[in-house]
Design an enzyme around this catalytic site. Structure first.
Site, PDB file in Angstrom:
ATOM      1  NE  ARG A  22      40.187 108.290  77.193  1.00 60.78           N
ATOM      2  CZ  ARG A  22      39.381 107.769  78.109  1.00 60.78           C
ATOM      3  NH1 ARG A  22      38.312 107.089  77.747  1.00 60.78           N
ATOM      4  NH2 ARG A  22      39.650 107.918  79.396  1.00 60.78           N
ATOM      5  CG  ASP A  23      39.752 111.981  67.662  1.00 55.21           C
ATOM      6  OD1 ASP A  23      39.387 113.072  67.203  1.00 55.21           O
ATOM      7  OD2 ASP A  23      40.024 110.989  66.940  1.00 55.21           O
ATOM      8  CB  ILE A  24      37.624 106.950  67.155  1.00 56.77           C
ATOM      9  CG1 ILE A  24      37.419 105.453  67.235  1.00 56.77           C
ATOM     10  CG2 ILE A  24      37.865 107.395  65.723  1.00 56.77           C
ATOM     11  CD1 ILE A  24      36.154 104.971  66.529  1.00 56.77           C
TER      12      ILE A  24
ATOM     13  CG  ASN B 259      40.452 120.496  62.185  1.00 58.28           C
ATOM     14  OD1 ASN B 259      41.431 121.227  62.291  1.00 58.28           O
ATOM     15  ND2 ASN B 259      40.480 119.227  62.546  1.00 58.28           N
TER      16      ASN B 259
ATOM     17  CG  HIS C 198      34.371 118.250  66.544  1.00 60.34           C
ATOM     18  ND1 HIS C 198      33.623 118.226  65.388  1.00 60.34           N
ATOM     19  CD2 HIS C 198      35.626 117.904  66.196  1.00 60.34           C
ATOM     20  CE1 HIS C 198      34.404 117.880  64.376  1.00 60.34           C
ATOM     21  NE2 HIS C 198      35.630 117.691  64.833  1.00 60.34           N
TER      22      HIS C 198
ATOM     23  CG  HIS D 132      40.037 118.472  67.491  1.00 60.33           C
ATOM     24  ND1 HIS D 132      40.254 117.147  67.149  1.00 60.33           N
ATOM     25  CD2 HIS D 132      39.244 118.984  66.528  1.00 60.33           C
ATOM     26  CE1 HIS D 132      39.609 116.891  66.009  1.00 60.33           C
ATOM     27  NE2 HIS D 132      39.000 117.984  65.619  1.00 60.33           N
TER      28      HIS D 132
END
Ligand code: 5GP
Ligand code: ZN
Length: 110
Positions: free
Chosen positions: A30-32, A88, A101, A103
């Site tokens: 999970r993205d923080i 990105n 990575h 998203h």
């Protein structure tokens, strides 16, 4: 493994993190700082600095990331409601962590 790379440290479990999926090519966590109710990062085990640095030999890795993202979208229940898949690229493109990575972002209220 690249020293001083946060995602390499997460992959090698030097920094504790819950993996929602892991296989020999990538891990998912999970993205923080999530931008949406579902915000996962699909991260290859191989350290590649940016999408500008991918090579022909990396094509199986890149396609694998998308297949895992598709699988995770279903597992997270956003496959039908819809989601974004995003890289990105470089600072101007919003890249902050220089280990590629993908998203997976979704789960907005209808
Ligand atoms: P980028 O901007 O490089 O495309 O995305 C980096 C993402 O990593 C950001 O969305 C940021 O919230 C996330 N992130 C930064 N540090 C950590 C961390 O220590 N753990 C996790 N799980 N995500 C992080
Ligand atoms: Zn790395």
């Amino acid at each position: 493994m690249s020293e001083n790379c946060l995602f390499c440290k997460i992959i090698h479990k030097e920094i504790p993190s819950e993996f929602l999926h892991e296989d020999d090519i990538c891990v998912v966590f999970r993205d923080i700082n999530p931008e949406a109710p579902v915000h996962l990062l699909v991260v290859p085990r191989k350290h590649v600095r940016s999408m500008n640095d991918i090579q022909k030999e990396d094509r199986d890795i890149i396609s694998h990331l998308f297949l895992v993202a598709k699988h995770m979208a279903k597992e997270q229940g956003v496959n039908e409601s819809g989601y974004k898949l995003l890289f990105n690229v470089e600072k101007g493109g919003g890249q902050m962590i220089f280990h590629i990575h993908l998203h997976l972002i979704g789960g907005w209220k209808k």
